[in-house]
Enzyme design. Structure first.
Site, PDB file in Angstrom:
ATOM      1  N   THR A 115       0.727  -1.131  -0.055  1.00 51.40           N
ATOM      2  CA  THR A 115       0.167   0.017   0.036  1.00 51.40           C
ATOM      3  C   THR A 115       0.967   1.185  -0.028  1.00 51.40           C
ATOM      4  O   THR A 115       0.545   2.449  -0.632  1.00 51.40           O
ATOM      5  CB  THR A 115      -0.877   0.254   1.278  1.00 51.40           C
ATOM      6  N   TYR A 129      -8.193   0.526  -3.154  1.00 52.58           N
ATOM      7  CA  TYR A 129      -7.214   0.754  -4.105  1.00 52.58           C
ATOM      8  C   TYR A 129      -6.176  -0.088  -4.578  1.00 52.58           C
ATOM      9  O   TYR A 129      -6.648  -1.330  -4.260  1.00 52.58           O
ATOM     10  CB  TYR A 129      -6.451   1.966  -3.124  1.00 52.58           C
ATOM     11  N   SER A 138       2.099  -7.765  -0.549  1.00 54.07           N
ATOM     12  CA  SER A 138       2.754  -8.725   0.330  1.00 54.07           C
ATOM     13  C   SER A 138       2.418 -10.079   0.413  1.00 54.07           C
ATOM     14  O   SER A 138       3.305 -10.976   0.801  1.00 54.07           O
ATOM     15  CB  SER A 138       3.313  -8.064   1.581  1.00 54.07           C
ATOM     16  N   THR A 182       1.662  -4.339   4.163  1.00 54.26           N
ATOM     17  CA  THR A 182       1.611  -4.456   5.558  1.00 54.26           C
ATOM     18  C   THR A 182       1.154  -5.822   6.033  1.00 54.26           C
ATOM     19  O   THR A 182       1.304  -6.292   7.132  1.00 54.26           O
ATOM     20  CB  THR A 182       0.653  -3.673   6.412  1.00 54.26           C
ATOM     21  N   ASP A 183       0.555  -6.709   5.058  1.00 54.43           N
ATOM     22  CA  ASP A 183       0.093  -7.780   5.216  1.00 54.43           C
ATOM     23  C   ASP A 183       0.892  -8.944   5.982  1.00 54.43           C
ATOM     24  O   ASP A 183       0.490  -9.693   6.732  1.00 54.43           O
ATOM     25  CB  ASP A 183      -0.777  -8.622   4.067  1.00 54.43           C
ATOM     26  N   LYS A 186       0.171  -7.655  12.725  1.00 49.80           N
ATOM     27  CA  LYS A 186      -0.900  -6.766  12.045  1.00 49.80           C
ATOM     28  C   LYS A 186      -2.210  -7.296  12.870  1.00 49.80           C
ATOM     29  O   LYS A 186      -2.454  -8.610  12.754  1.00 49.80           O
ATOM     30  CB  LYS A 186      -1.019  -6.881  10.558  1.00 49.80           C
ATOM     31  N   GLU A 196      -2.430 -29.490  27.112  1.00 52.92           N
ATOM     32  CA  GLU A 196      -3.524 -29.943  26.391  1.00 52.92           C
ATOM     33  C   GLU A 196      -3.557 -31.168  25.588  1.00 52.92           C
ATOM     34  O   GLU A 196      -4.246 -32.029  25.325  1.00 52.92           O
ATOM     35  CB  GLU A 196      -3.829 -28.820  25.292  1.00 52.92           C
TER      36      GLU A 196
END
Ligand code: GLU
Length: 373
Positions: free
Chosen positions: A57, A71, A104, A137-138, A210, A330
């Site tokens: 972006t 966008y 990304s 950013t992903d 993120k 667990e």
């Protein structure tokens, strides 16, 4: 890539006096702030920073200024992004280099290795003081963690992105890029591992993730950021506790392929066939993004055990987004010869597991690696 401009005489003298950092400290400059005051890179000679463009972006453009979340990403070349922030030239000598122009989410092992190797090459150049990588950013959290574990240099490497394209009202990319260059130019950033800078915050590559699809305050680290960037000052408040860069057992220059590691996401009615599919696709390990504290549904235990019997490593992680997966709680990990991630998120555990498998396939050693990094 063109060489950086020659330093002026005063800057060269300051540089010679500052052999330990490679970048002149503000304390050496005539207008140095009082002892203990934060350093400003612009007060010393300007650092030489390479800005590597990969897309995202921060290289995006929308049809209208009101398009803050709709966008096209990865369209603006890195040199154009740099030119749009003229303030940067006051704090550093920068050169742009376009390595990719992608969202990304399109990073894969090959692209990760190509980027890491190029960064490593640049870091070896004596006239390069630091690197900034513009990135979507992903998956910043994966790339930054990978570089944090594999680069062999103390020089700052800063990964930066933005949540809004440059065409949007309230675009965040220009300030994020300025801040990233500032952090990469700062002597205090040396030896802190690969960093992510967004929204006035400096995060360690180990922890950053993120957390929101559109908000500019999306990046968080479970234990808080390492510091802030405020009014052109880089302010650190804490250090990464886990080994990184120079202290790790991986060297990007020596890694030519990463083993296949799959992440299988758990949910009510998860299909056991997803485990078989990962095994058939050649996974050497499966990170099971399990519910809660790594809990495994009764009908999923046998498929996971069967995968382990075929030599595939099983790593219990949590889909909760936080906390430690407790070994032998667990599930009886010792009995099944399974692993737990410590506190790493599944997508970051995938990176660590792939690197770990380049060193060993011994379960005890692999578990030690998860506790260590
Ligand atoms: N999906 C794109 C990427 O990660 C755009 C998202 C962003 O950069 O914020 O590159």
């Amino acid at each position: 890539m063109k060489r950086f401009a020659r330093l002026n005489t005063l800057s060269a003298l300051l540089l010679a006096a500052s052999l330990t950092t490679g970048i002149a400290h503000a304390q050496l400059a005539p207008s140095a702030p009082a002892a203990g005051a934060p350093t400003q890179a612009s007060e010393a000679r300007k650092a030489n920073i390479v800005i590597i463009g990969t897309g995202g972006t921060i290289a995006g453009a929308g049809a209208a200024a009101t398009n803050t979340a709709a966008y096209q990403s990865a369209v603006v070349p890195v040199d154009k992004i740099i030119a749009s922030v003229p303030e940067i030239s006051k704090i550093a000598n920068v050169k742009g280099e376009q390595v990719f122009q992608i969202g990304s989410e399109s990073f894969n092992n090959e692209r990760l290795l190509k980027l890491g190797k190029r960064v490593s090459e640049l870091l070896k150049q004596p006239d390069v003081d630091g690197i900034v990588i513009t990135h979507g950013t992903d998956t910043i959290e994966e790339t930054t963690y990978f570089l944090n574990l594999t680069l062999k240099s103390d020089k700052p490497v800063v990964v930066v992105g933005s949540m809004r394209p440059g065409t949007a009202l309230g675009a965040d990319g220009a300030l994020n890029l300025y801040d990233a260059v500032l952090v990469a130019s700062s002597p205090e950033s040396r030896g802190k591992g690969t960093l992510a800078v967004l929204n006035d915050e400096i995060h360690t590559g180990r922890d950053v993730t993120k957390s929101n699809t559109f908000k500019i305050e999306t990046f968080r680290s479970p234990f808080g950021p390492l510091g802030y960037v405020v009014e052109g000052r880089t302010l650190y408040y804490r250090l990464p506790a886990r080994p990184h860069t120079m202290q790790t057992e991986w060297d990007i220059d020596k890694i030519d392929k990463l083993p296949e590691v799959a992440v299988v996401y758990a949910y009510g009615n998860v299909n056991p066939a997803s485990i078989d599919a990962a095994v058939k696709n050649g996974a050497k390990a499966i990170v099971y993004a399990a519910t809660g504290n790594g809990s495994v549904g009764d009908y999923m235990v046998e498929p996971l055990k069967a995968a382990r019997a075929k030599g595939v490593q099983i790593v219990r992680a949590s889909r909760t987004g936080g906390g430690v997966v407790v070994r032998n709680a667990e599930q009886p990990d010792d009995k099944y010869d399974w692993l737990v991630t410590d506190d790493q998120l599944p997508q970051k555990a995938r990176i660590l597991m792939a690197l770990a498998l380049t060193k060993t396939n011994d379960t005890k050693e692999l578990q030690k690696i998860f506790w260590k990094y």
